[in-house]
Design a protein around this motif. Structure first.
Motif, short mmCIF file in Angstrom:
data_model
loop_
_atom_site.label_atom_id
_atom_site.label_comp_id
_atom_site.label_asym_id
_atom_site.label_seq_id
_atom_site.Cartn_x
_atom_site.Cartn_y
_atom_site.Cartn_z
N LYS A 88 -0.96 -5.40 4.74
CA LYS A 88 -0.67 -6.41 3.24
C LYS A 88 0.83 -6.43 3.47
O LYS A 88 1.07 -6.08 4.22
N SER A 146 0.54 4.12 8.26
CA SER A 146 0.22 4.08 7.12
C SER A 146 -0.23 2.30 6.38
O SER A 146 -0.89 2.59 5.03
N SER A 147 -0.15 1.48 7.35
CA SER A 147 -0.36 -0.18 6.91
C SER A 147 -1.87 -1.00 7.35
O SER A 147 -1.93 -2.34 7.18
N LYS A 186 8.93 3.89 -1.82
CA LYS A 186 7.87 2.63 -1.76
C LYS A 186 8.97 1.32 -2.36
O LYS A 186 8.30 -0.04 -1.99
N LYS A 225 1.00 -1.28 0.06
CA LYS A 225 -0.02 -0.17 0.35
C LYS A 225 0.89 1.80 0.00
O LYS A 225 1.53 1.11 -0.43
N LYS A 226 0.66 2.10 0.44
CA LYS A 226 1.78 3.38 1.23
C LYS A 226 1.88 3.55 2.41
O LYS A 226 2.58 4.90 3.26
N GLU A 227 2.52 2.22 2.57
CA GLU A 227 3.74 1.98 4.08
C GLU A 227 4.57 3.18 4.15
O GLU A 227 5.10 3.27 3.06
#
Length: 433
Positions: A162, A153-154, A107, A76-78
């Motif tokens: 994820k 953000s996970s 990323k 994702k956007k971790e």
């Protein structure tokens, strides 16, 4: 007709060898791999804290200096808020954050181990060795490297997290291919008093295997041979490791001027007829009534590259009767319980576990005493020489079998040619008798 048959046979063997390397299967270490285990140990407001442990289950392939490099792709956007025991090489673009700035917003982060001697508040268990990881056969207790990271953000539960994908591992160069991570049974931890067990909130593994053909398009070592019963010294095959670097190698006349001024990041290779960075020499030294003695020498032809915690693997049928090994550590390798013909040699700590760069100190040597089995022992047909040799986990190029030193009174100096000739004569007799 015969030439076509042999050409077809050689092509088939080459294809089989190539396929075996591509599949990263090592017959001398069939279960060897590096496993990356990711243990979520606590949830945070926007993510989790995890301990990442890399375990080297390879029996004789270690990770030498400058150490491992690990990477992956976030699902994702971790972001990474903090790290202990390792560091990300790039912070990335964190411009959208106005208050607390994350440690890394990449990323595809690239992670390296911390160097020894970092402050204690930056360390975790099994970290900070500069990325150097011994093989499992050398030291199982040290074949581990770990670090801790806090991810944001996970997602904050096992249902919303994820798994990262596309794991990569350099050790230190290419050659490793990693599987996609798989969720496994959570890891259990034992408290220091041994009376209580805790477990991770979530655990996943990625398994990385090594392929020599991916690591290097050319071999990296070769084998030369000699014996007390024959004055012939069998050298490494010409261009055993490829001659594509011959224009950039270092000759004796240019060593002093170039090596001292070397500002490149890579090693400089000495010009030789084999063009290999490493040569392993096997010398059959002495013969006794019940024993025989071998001398092994490893020579480094690289300038500017030392080999830390090197390993040498030899396959020979008489390794089932090793009496004594001098100045090297030795450990039998038995991937198959029915066979005991393979052993690993490695340096004594603080004595010769560092193979220095090319020069007066760029070699290590040892001798080995083996007991004879009179049912199998012979000097004929090159029996006294190894079947396979590996240096640092890569297979070395052997001389052609018909060039091996033979005893002066050997009745069969060229067994392959003799057997072929015998079969041909027998065929003629059967046809025309």
């Amino acid at each position: 007709m015969v030439f076509n048959t042999y050409a077809h046979l050689v092509s088939s063997v080459f294809f089989i060898v190539l396929f075996a390397h591509a599949e990263a299967y090592d017959p001398l270490d069939p279960t060897g791999n590096i496993t990356i285990k990711w243990d979520v140990i606590s949830w945070t407001a926007d993510g989790y804290t995890a301990t990442v442990t890399m375990t080297n289950y390879q029996m004789y392939r270690h990770i030498m200096s400058p150490g491992w490099t690990m990477g992956w792709t976030w699902a994702k956007k971790e972001v990474i808020w903090a790290m202990l025991g390792a560091e990300a090489t790039e912070q990335g673009d964190c411009s959208k954050y106005k208050g607390n700035i994350p440690y890394c917003c990449e990323k595809k982060p690239t992670i390296v181990d911390l160097l020894p001697g970092v402050p204690y508040n930056q360390q975790v268990a099994n970290c900070c060795k500069g990325g150097v990881v011994p093989s499992w056969g050398q030291d199982p207790s040290a074949a581990i490297s770990s670090f801790q990271l806090t991810v944001g953000s996970s997602g904050t539960s096992s249902k919303t997290v994820k798994l990262p994908t596309n794991f990569t591992l350099h050790g230190p160069g290419p050659g490793y291919t990693c599987s996609q991570p798989v969720i496994v049974t959570p890891t259990r931890f034992l408290t220091s008093d041994g009376r209580r067990q805790t477990q991770a909130l979530m655990t996943w593994n990625a398994v990385c295997t090594y392929s020599q053909i991916l690591a290097s398009p050319s071999p990296t070592c070769c084998v030369s041979m000699s014996s007390f019963y024959n004055s012939t010294i069998v050298t490494c095959p010409t261009c055993a490791c490829g001659c594509q670097n011959r224009d950039n190698c270092i000759t004796d006349s240019t060593i002093q001027s170039i090596v001292g001024a070397n500002t490149t990041n890579g090693p400089l290779l000495q010009c030789t007829q084999h063009m290999c960075p490493i040569r392993v020499h096997w010398h059959v030294k002495l013969n006794y009534v019940s024993y025989w003695r071998v001398k092994m020498s490893i020579t480094n032809f690289n300038y500017g590259l030392n080999y830390t915690q090197w390993t040498l693997v030899v396959q020979h049928p008489n390794l089932n009767n090793v009496t004594q090994v001098f100045s090297f550590n030795y450990q039998p390798l038995m991937p198959y319980k029915s066979t005991n013909d393979t052993g690993m040699f490695y340096g004594l700590k603080f004595y010769n576990d560092l193979l220095m760069e090319d020069g007066p100190n760029g070699n290590v040597q040892s001798e080995m005493l083996l007991e004879k089995d009179m049912n199998t022992f012979t000097w004929d047909n090159g029996w006294a020489f190894p079947r396979k040799v590996y240096f640092n986990g890569d297979e070395c190029v052997m001389p052609p079998p018909d060039s091996y030193p033979m005893p002066p009174n050997s009745a069969n100096a060229n067994p392959i040619a003799s057997s072929t000739l015998s079969a041909f004569v027998l065929l003629i007799l059967l046809v025309f008798w």
